[in-house]
Design an enzyme around this catalytic site. Structure first.
Site, PDB file in Angstrom:
ATOM      1  N   ARG A  50      46.977  40.888  47.722  1.00 18.77           N
ATOM      2  CA  ARG A  50      46.127  41.722  48.585  1.00 18.77           C
ATOM      3  C   ARG A  50      44.838  42.037  47.953  1.00 18.77           C
ATOM      4  O   ARG A  50      44.644  41.994  46.995  1.00 18.77           O
ATOM      5  CB  ARG A  50      46.948  43.257  48.775  1.00 18.77           C
ATOM      6  CG  ARG A  50      47.065  43.863  47.354  1.00 18.77           C
ATOM      7  CD  ARG A  50      47.198  45.388  47.616  1.00 18.77           C
ATOM      8  NE  ARG A  50      47.753  46.084  46.362  1.00 18.77           N
ATOM      9  CZ  ARG A  50      46.725  46.334  45.457  1.00 18.77           C
ATOM     10  NH1 ARG A  50      45.427  46.257  45.510  1.00 18.77           N
ATOM     11  NH2 ARG A  50      47.262  47.057  44.291  1.00 18.77           N
ATOM     12  N   GLY A  51      43.825  42.714  48.900  1.00 20.49           N
ATOM     13  CA  GLY A  51      42.562  43.156  48.197  1.00 20.49           C
ATOM     14  C   GLY A  51      42.742  44.222  47.437  1.00 20.49           C
ATOM     15  O   GLY A  51      43.690  45.033  47.369  1.00 20.49           O
ATOM     16  N   THR A  55      47.019  49.721  41.555  1.00 25.91           N
ATOM     17  CA  THR A  55      47.485  51.045  42.091  1.00 25.91           C
ATOM     18  C   THR A  55      49.028  51.152  41.740  1.00 25.91           C
ATOM     19  O   THR A  55      49.690  50.324  40.956  1.00 25.91           O
ATOM     20  CB  THR A  55      47.229  51.166  43.532  1.00 25.91           C
ATOM     21  OG1 THR A  55      47.682  52.563  43.883  1.00 25.91           O
ATOM     22  CG2 THR A  55      48.231  50.198  44.159  1.00 25.91           C
ATOM     23  N   ALA A 125      46.029  55.240  49.830  1.00 28.53           N
ATOM     24  CA  ALA A 125      45.238  54.084  49.541  1.00 28.53           C
ATOM     25  C   ALA A 125      45.519  52.766  50.508  1.00 28.53           C
ATOM     26  O   ALA A 125      46.582  52.902  51.332  1.00 28.53           O
ATOM     27  CB  ALA A 125      45.856  53.691  48.230  1.00 28.53           C
ATOM     28  N   ILE A 126      44.660  52.190  50.723  1.00 29.48           N
ATOM     29  CA  ILE A 126      44.786  51.040  51.702  1.00 29.48           C
ATOM     30  C   ILE A 126      44.413  49.697  50.826  1.00 29.48           C
ATOM     31  O   ILE A 126      43.397  49.539  50.125  1.00 29.48           O
ATOM     32  CB  ILE A 126      43.842  51.180  52.760  1.00 29.48           C
ATOM     33  CG1 ILE A 126      44.207  52.365  53.827  1.00 29.48           C
ATOM     34  CG2 ILE A 126      43.837  49.864  53.721  1.00 29.48           C
ATOM     35  CD1 ILE A 126      43.200  52.607  54.737  1.00 29.48           C
ATOM     36  N   CYS A 156      42.768  52.184  41.574  1.00 32.63           N
ATOM     37  CA  CYS A 156      41.945  51.460  42.290  1.00 32.63           C
ATOM     38  C   CYS A 156      40.433  51.319  41.871  1.00 32.63           C
ATOM     39  O   CYS A 156      39.476  51.210  42.378  1.00 32.63           O
ATOM     40  CB  CYS A 156      41.771  52.232  43.814  1.00 32.63           C
ATOM     41  SG  CYS A 156      43.246  52.458  44.792  1.00 32.63           S
TER      42      CYS A 156
END
Length: 221
Positions: A50-51, A55, A125-126, A156
C-alpha cells in the site's frame, strides 16, 4: 485480498469490503523509512504494497479493507480517497465526534483544544494500492485500541501530531455500533450492500454489496 481484487478487475466477482481487527502489528507502506520504527522488537513489522509509511494495527481498531472498482466509482483516485475520508467523517458524526481532513495530510483528524491551541490527533488512517483500477488495503479507524502501541513508530511519518480514538474522546461504543454506522455511510456514498461470509480462518466481518460494493454488519460489495 489480491485474489479477490483480480477477480473484480476481471468482472468475475463483486466488490468486497472486509471489516476486521488485527493482532498487534506495525505495517510499512511503500514510503516507510527505517528511522521511523522506534521500537524494533515490540511488534512484528509487515511490509505491504500500500501507499504511505508506518502505522499500527491492533485490537480495538476497525480495519476496513476496501476492494472496490475505482472506475465504477468515478475513475478519479483523489476523489475516491476523498470519498473514503467522507465515509469516515460521516460515521464519526453519527457517533458524536467531528472529524476533519487536511490538505497536507491524508486521513481523518480531530481537533484537541483540551491539549492546547492548534493540537490535532489522527483518528483514522488511509492507505491504498490500486491494481487494474481496483483498490486494495483501505481504512483503519481507532475505536478503543491501546494508543500506547503507537509509541513504537512515527505514525504515518507525522511527528508533529498525535493519535486518538473514539474511547479516548469519551465516545465509548461497541464495535457493532461502529460497524452499523460504517455501513450506513458506506451505502450512502458507494451504494447498497449485502452481507457476505467472513474470509476463511478469519474472525473478521465481511460483506458483499449490491452491484459490487462491500460490507457486513458494516461495509459490503
Amino acid at each position: 485480498m489480491q485474489e479477490r481484487a483480480a477477480h473484480i478487475a476481471a468482472g468475475t466477482a463483486a466488490e468486497l469490503v472486509w471489516l476486521l481487527e488485527h493482532t498487534p502489528i506495525y505495517t510499512a507502506g511503500t514510503s516507510a523509512r527505517d528511522d521511523e520504527l522506534l521500537a524494533h522488537d515490540r511488534f512484528p513489522v509487515h511490509r505491504t504494497g500500500r501507499g504511505g509509511r508506518l502505522t499500527y494495527h491492533g485490537p480495538g481498531q476497525r480495519i476496513a479493507y476496501v476492494m472496490l472498482d475505482v472506475k465504477r466509482h468515478g475513475g478519479d483516485v483523489r476523489a475516491f480517497i476523498a470519498a473514503l475520508e467522507g465515509w469516515i467523517i460521516g460515521t464519526l458524526a453519527d457517533l458524536g465526534v467531528t472529524g476533519e481532513t487536511r490538505s497536507d495530510r491524508v486521513g481523518v483528524w480531530v481537533r484537541r483544544p483540551d491539549k492546547g491551541p492548534g493540537i490535532e490527533d489522527k483518528i483514522a488512517a488511509i492507505g491504498l494500492r490500486l491494481t487494474k483500477w481496483v483498490s486494495l488495503h483501505g481504512v483503519s479507524l481507532n475505536v478503543h485500541p491501546d494508543l500506547s502501541h503507537y509509541s513504537g513508530i512515527v505514525p504515518c511519518g507525522i511527528a508533529g501530531h498525535g493519535v486518538t480514538s473514539l474511547a479516548d474522546l469519551g465516545a465509548r461504543y461497541s464495535m457493532e455500533v461502529v460497524d452499523n454506522a460504517l455501513r450506513r455511510h458506506f451505502e450512502h456514498r458507494f451504494g447498497p450492500t449485502r452481507d457476505a461470509s467472513a474470509p476463511a480462518n478469519s474472525p473478521s466481518a465481511a460483506a458483499d454489496g449490491g452491484s459490487s460494493s462491500s460490507k457486513r454488519e458494516s461495509p459490503a460489495p
